[in-house]
Scaffold this active site. Structure first.
Site, PDB file in Angstrom:
ATOM      1  N   ARG A   1       0.806  -1.230   0.000  1.00  0.00           N
ATOM      2  CA  ARG A   1       0.000   0.000   0.000  1.00  0.00           C
ATOM      3  C   ARG A   1       0.840   1.283   0.000  1.00  0.00           C
ATOM      4  O   ARG A   1       0.308   2.365  -0.222  1.00  0.00           O
ATOM      5  CB  ARG A   1      -0.897   0.017   1.247  1.00  0.00           C
ATOM      6  CG  ARG A   1      -1.825  -1.172   1.384  1.00  0.00           C
ATOM      7  CD  ARG A   1      -2.976  -1.088   0.409  1.00  0.00           C
ATOM      8  NE  ARG A   1      -3.879  -2.216   0.585  1.00  0.00           N
ATOM      9  CZ  ARG A   1      -4.857  -2.253   1.490  1.00  0.00           C
ATOM     10  NH1 ARG A   1      -5.062  -1.236   2.274  1.00  0.00           N
ATOM     11  NH2 ARG A   1      -5.635  -3.318   1.574  1.00  0.00           N
TER      12      ARG A   1
ATOM     13  N   HIS B   1       0.252  -4.130   6.682  1.00  0.00           N
ATOM     14  CA  HIS B   1       0.896  -2.856   7.011  1.00  0.00           C
ATOM     15  C   HIS B   1       2.077  -3.090   7.959  1.00  0.00           C
ATOM     16  O   HIS B   1       2.095  -4.056   8.711  1.00  0.00           O
ATOM     17  CB  HIS B   1      -0.081  -1.922   7.734  1.00  0.00           C
ATOM     18  CG  HIS B   1      -1.120  -1.307   6.856  1.00  0.00           C
ATOM     19  ND1 HIS B   1      -2.467  -1.398   7.111  1.00  0.00           N
ATOM     20  CD2 HIS B   1      -1.008  -0.557   5.725  1.00  0.00           C
ATOM     21  CE1 HIS B   1      -3.141  -0.736   6.180  1.00  0.00           C
ATOM     22  NE2 HIS B   1      -2.282  -0.215   5.321  1.00  0.00           N
TER      23      HIS B   1
ATOM     24  N   CYS C   1      -5.587   0.744  13.747  1.00  0.00           N
ATOM     25  CA  CYS C   1      -6.342   1.158  12.551  1.00  0.00           C
ATOM     26  C   CYS C   1      -7.584   1.969  12.880  1.00  0.00           C
ATOM     27  O   CYS C   1      -8.064   2.749  12.065  1.00  0.00           O
ATOM     28  CB  CYS C   1      -6.809  -0.059  11.762  1.00  0.00           C
ATOM     29  SG  CYS C   1      -5.698  -1.438  11.816  1.00  0.00           S
TER      30      CYS C   1
END
Ligand code: CIR
Length: 255
Positions: free
Chosen positions: A132, A163, A250
């Protein structure tokens, strides 16, 4: 890890269409809402102001607000998510940041970068390259935050991990909770590292928020280690977010 504010967003009914690496079944919205309420209550209990935004139905992953911005003491940086379905979430967040912050700048591209790949410690900003977050996105972030006095260090996210912060979190000024697979890269040399328990990689995505450490429930070995190390632990149900590769960090922007 001292914060006066957090921004969260209520999960949308469209969450069932959220992105996931492996399909382990649709998340249950009612249960996710209950977990989300526990999460915001824990943040609020520390005395911080919590800004709870309304659900955004057109964006299934919009509960994961962390990916839309980087909040620093000097200003906020609106991200440019690398997942095409999430690109519009950043623009949705910008006005809320502008209302709370003096200075808001944006990653304009062509690169991509998501907040989940950024770990801010007291001495530097670590950014993990991932599926990403690319080199151009990191380069643009460096251009934006260097004038604010921040040092950015580019690191790698382990292969197959969504991530960088899927595998680590800051526990205090000197201490990082990390999976053994991420710590093995040496990216935390110079910090004190606490490893997640065996088979408990999913516990790495925790957050230190003022006096609390919020960690996902269900990871006994890691919880015991954190407890013994003296952290004030709050275990929050995360079964539904976990189906979408999401965890404690998150779910909020913290500043
Ligand atoms: C996604 O794939 O983008 C979401 N389903 C999960 C995002 C998790 N965010 C984070 O780790 N910061």
């Amino acid at each position: 890890f001292r914060f006066s504010h957090a921004i969260t967003r209520r999960p949308a009914a469209s969450i069932t269409a959220g992105l996931r690496a492996v399909d382990t079944g649709a998340p249950d919205l009612a249960l996710m809402l209950a977990h989300h309420a526990d999460y915001t209550a824990a943040l609020r209990a520390t005395g911080a102001t919590i800004v709870e935004l309304d659900a955004l139905e057109p964006y299934p992953d919009s509960v994961f607000v962390e990916d839309t911005a980087l909040c620093l003491p000097e200003g906020a940086v609106v991200m440019r998510p690398g997942a095409p379905s999430r690109l519009g979430e950043a623009a949705e967040m910008a006005p809320h940041l502008a209302a709370l912050y003096g200075q808001v700048v944006s990653i304009t591209g062509p690169g991509f970068i998501e907040g989940g790949d950024i770990l801010v410690t007291e001495r530097e900003i670590l950014v993990g390259r991932s599926a990403r977050t690319d080199a151009a996105g990191i380069a643009e972030l460096i251009r934006l935050v260097t004038p604010w006095g921040h040092k950015v260090r580019e690191v790698e996210t382990p292969p197959g991990v969504l991530h960088f912060k899927t595998d680590c979190s800051l526990l205090d000024a000197e201490t990082i909770l990390a999976t053994p697979r991420l710590a093995a890269s040496g990216c935390f040399d110079g910090y004190r590292v606490i490893h997640t328990g065996e088979g408990e990689e999913a516990a790495a995505n925790s957050i230190r928020f003022n006096d609390l450490v919020l960690a996902p429930a269900g990871f006994l070995r890691t919880a015991e280690t954190l407890d013994r190390a003296g952290y004030n632990l709050r275990l929050i149900g995360n079964s539904e977010c976990a189906k979408l590769d999401g965890g404690m960090s998150c779910l909020s922007l913290r500043f």
